[in-house]
Design a protein around this motif. Structure first.
Motif, PDB file in Angstrom:
ATOM      1  N   ARG A 145      45.756  43.542  54.729  1.00  0.00           N
ATOM      2  CA  ARG A 145      45.001  42.504  54.032  1.00  0.00           C
ATOM      3  C   ARG A 145      44.488  41.465  55.026  1.00  0.00           C
ATOM      4  O   ARG A 145      45.186  41.082  55.950  1.00  0.00           O
ATOM      5  CB  ARG A 145      45.889  41.796  52.995  1.00  0.00           C
ATOM      6  CG  ARG A 145      46.447  42.676  51.909  1.00  0.00           C
ATOM      7  CD  ARG A 145      47.534  41.953  51.142  1.00  0.00           C
ATOM      8  NE  ARG A 145      47.074  40.685  50.607  1.00  0.00           N
ATOM      9  CZ  ARG A 145      47.885  39.714  50.194  1.00  0.00           C
ATOM     10  NH1 ARG A 145      49.201  39.866  50.292  1.00  0.00           N
ATOM     11  NH2 ARG A 145      47.388  38.582  49.726  1.00  0.00           N
ATOM     12  N   GLY A 175      50.115  44.567  52.257  1.00  0.00           N
ATOM     13  CA  GLY A 175      50.130  44.283  50.830  1.00  0.00           C
ATOM     14  C   GLY A 175      49.764  45.519  50.027  1.00  0.00           C
ATOM     15  O   GLY A 175      49.363  46.554  50.573  1.00  0.00           O
ATOM     16  N   GLU A 192      46.877  43.826  45.433  1.00  0.00           N
ATOM     17  CA  GLU A 192      46.757  42.520  46.088  1.00  0.00           C
ATOM     18  C   GLU A 192      45.501  42.447  46.954  1.00  0.00           C
ATOM     19  O   GLU A 192      44.819  41.413  46.990  1.00  0.00           O
ATOM     20  CB  GLU A 192      47.996  42.265  46.944  1.00  0.00           C
ATOM     21  CG  GLU A 192      49.266  42.037  46.147  1.00  0.00           C
ATOM     22  CD  GLU A 192      50.497  41.941  47.030  1.00  0.00           C
ATOM     23  OE1 GLU A 192      51.478  41.288  46.632  1.00  0.00           O
ATOM     24  OE2 GLU A 192      50.485  42.528  48.130  1.00  0.00           O
ATOM     25  N   ASN A 193      45.197  43.540  47.625  1.00  0.00           N
ATOM     26  CA  ASN A 193      43.998  43.572  48.451  1.00  0.00           C
ATOM     27  C   ASN A 193      42.735  43.447  47.600  1.00  0.00           C
ATOM     28  O   ASN A 193      41.763  42.789  47.994  1.00  0.00           O
ATOM     29  CB  ASN A 193      43.968  44.874  49.261  1.00  0.00           C
ATOM     30  CG  ASN A 193      42.918  44.850  50.351  1.00  0.00           C
ATOM     31  OD1 ASN A 193      42.772  43.869  51.064  1.00  0.00           O
ATOM     32  ND2 ASN A 193      42.177  45.934  50.476  1.00  0.00           N
ATOM     33  N   TYR A 205      42.540  41.898  44.635  1.00  0.00           N
ATOM     34  CA  TYR A 205      42.469  40.517  44.162  1.00  0.00           C
ATOM     35  C   TYR A 205      42.003  39.575  45.278  1.00  0.00           C
ATOM     36  O   TYR A 205      41.375  38.552  44.998  1.00  0.00           O
ATOM     37  CB  TYR A 205      43.825  40.069  43.617  1.00  0.00           C
ATOM     38  CG  TYR A 205      44.040  40.451  42.175  1.00  0.00           C
ATOM     39  CD1 TYR A 205      43.297  39.860  41.160  1.00  0.00           C
ATOM     40  CD2 TYR A 205      44.976  41.409  41.810  1.00  0.00           C
ATOM     41  CE1 TYR A 205      43.487  40.210  39.836  1.00  0.00           C
ATOM     42  CE2 TYR A 205      45.167  41.780  40.492  1.00  0.00           C
ATOM     43  CZ  TYR A 205      44.419  41.171  39.503  1.00  0.00           C
ATOM     44  OH  TYR A 205      44.593  41.527  38.187  1.00  0.00           O
ATOM     45  N   ASP A 206      42.318  39.920  46.529  1.00  0.00           N
ATOM     46  CA  ASP A 206      41.813  39.122  47.649  1.00  0.00           C
ATOM     47  C   ASP A 206      40.290  39.145  47.690  1.00  0.00           C
ATOM     48  O   ASP A 206      39.645  38.110  47.887  1.00  0.00           O
ATOM     49  CB  ASP A 206      42.372  39.650  48.969  1.00  0.00           C
ATOM     50  CG  ASP A 206      43.842  39.317  49.153  1.00  0.00           C
ATOM     51  OD1 ASP A 206      44.336  38.416  48.451  1.00  0.00           O
ATOM     52  OD2 ASP A 206      44.497  39.957  49.995  1.00  0.00           O
TER      53      ASP A 206
END
Length: 218
Positions: free
Chosen positions: A85, A102, A106-107, A109-110
């Motif tokens: 990430r 991650g 999560e990536n 959502y980044d």
């Protein structure tokens, strides 16, 4: 922060990567198959960008992404199912403070938080062209944006198709007591109940109420 160099995992004694995201080769010697001694001069390697903008480098004719090399050297091997990430969204910033292992979720959502996701950059609905403003937009439980007008149109079309597919009920010819709905025996009920009513059933109900009241008074 001072620049720190560590061995590239899988290329110990050949290449090093720094916590700033730079890669260099190490001075070394190697014996060839014909017995010659080859000396390699250490140098800073040139980084290239792939089609997605990530910085990459060629190590022994094998292309590796720089941010993965930094994480493997300073954070340990990649955990199973994890991806690299970029915490600030800048794919060119490969310093260790901007990187972390991650989950793919999560990536993703980044990218949404940084505004680099393909759907997050949209300013209008691709179907109807209406703007994704506060009045015309709602957010689902998964975090996706939806167009209110398109949702209403889809719901109306779905109901229309359901009505067209369902067989129409034939109008009743008799009431629940078996009396025929003739023009003389039919009346229209007042709202809010509405619908057709049977005059014979109404007369019989009035007669029963009259008999009950008469019996009560006597």
């Amino acid at each position: 922060m001072n620049e720190e160099w560590r061995d590239v995992i899988g290329h110990v004694g050949q290449y090093e990567v720094s916590n700033f995201g730079r890669v260099r080769s190490i001075p070394r010697t190697r014996n060839t198959a014909d017995g010659r001694l080859v000396r390699y001069v250490g140098k800073m390697l040139v980084l290239q960008s792939d089609t997605k903008g990530y910085r990459q480098v060629s190590l022994l004719r094998k292309t590796r992404r720089v941010h993965v090399l930094v994480l493997e050297a300073f954070s340990g091997p990649r955990p199973i199912g994890m991806v690299a990430r970029h915490l600030n969204g800048d794919v060119n910033d490969n310093s260790i403070g901007n990187l972390a292992w991650g989950t793919p979720s999560e990536n993703m959502y980044d990218t949404v938080r940084h505004g680099s996701h393909v759907y997050a950059r949209r300013t209008c609905c691709p179907r109807c062209g209406n703007a994704f403003d506060e009045a015309n937009t709602y957010v689902t439980t998964t975090g996706a944006r939806k167009c209110r007008q398109c949702t209403r149109s889809a719901l109306r079309e779905y109901k229309r198709q359901q009505r067209a597919a369902s067989p129409k009920k034939a109008p009743k010819t008799h009431c629940i007591n078996g009396h025929e709905f003739t023009p003389e025996n039919t009346f229209t009920r007042s709202r809010p109940r509405g619908g057709r009513g049977c005059r014979k059933c109404q007369s019989e109900a009035n007669a029963r109420r009259y008999q009950r009241r008469k019996a009560t008074l006597s």
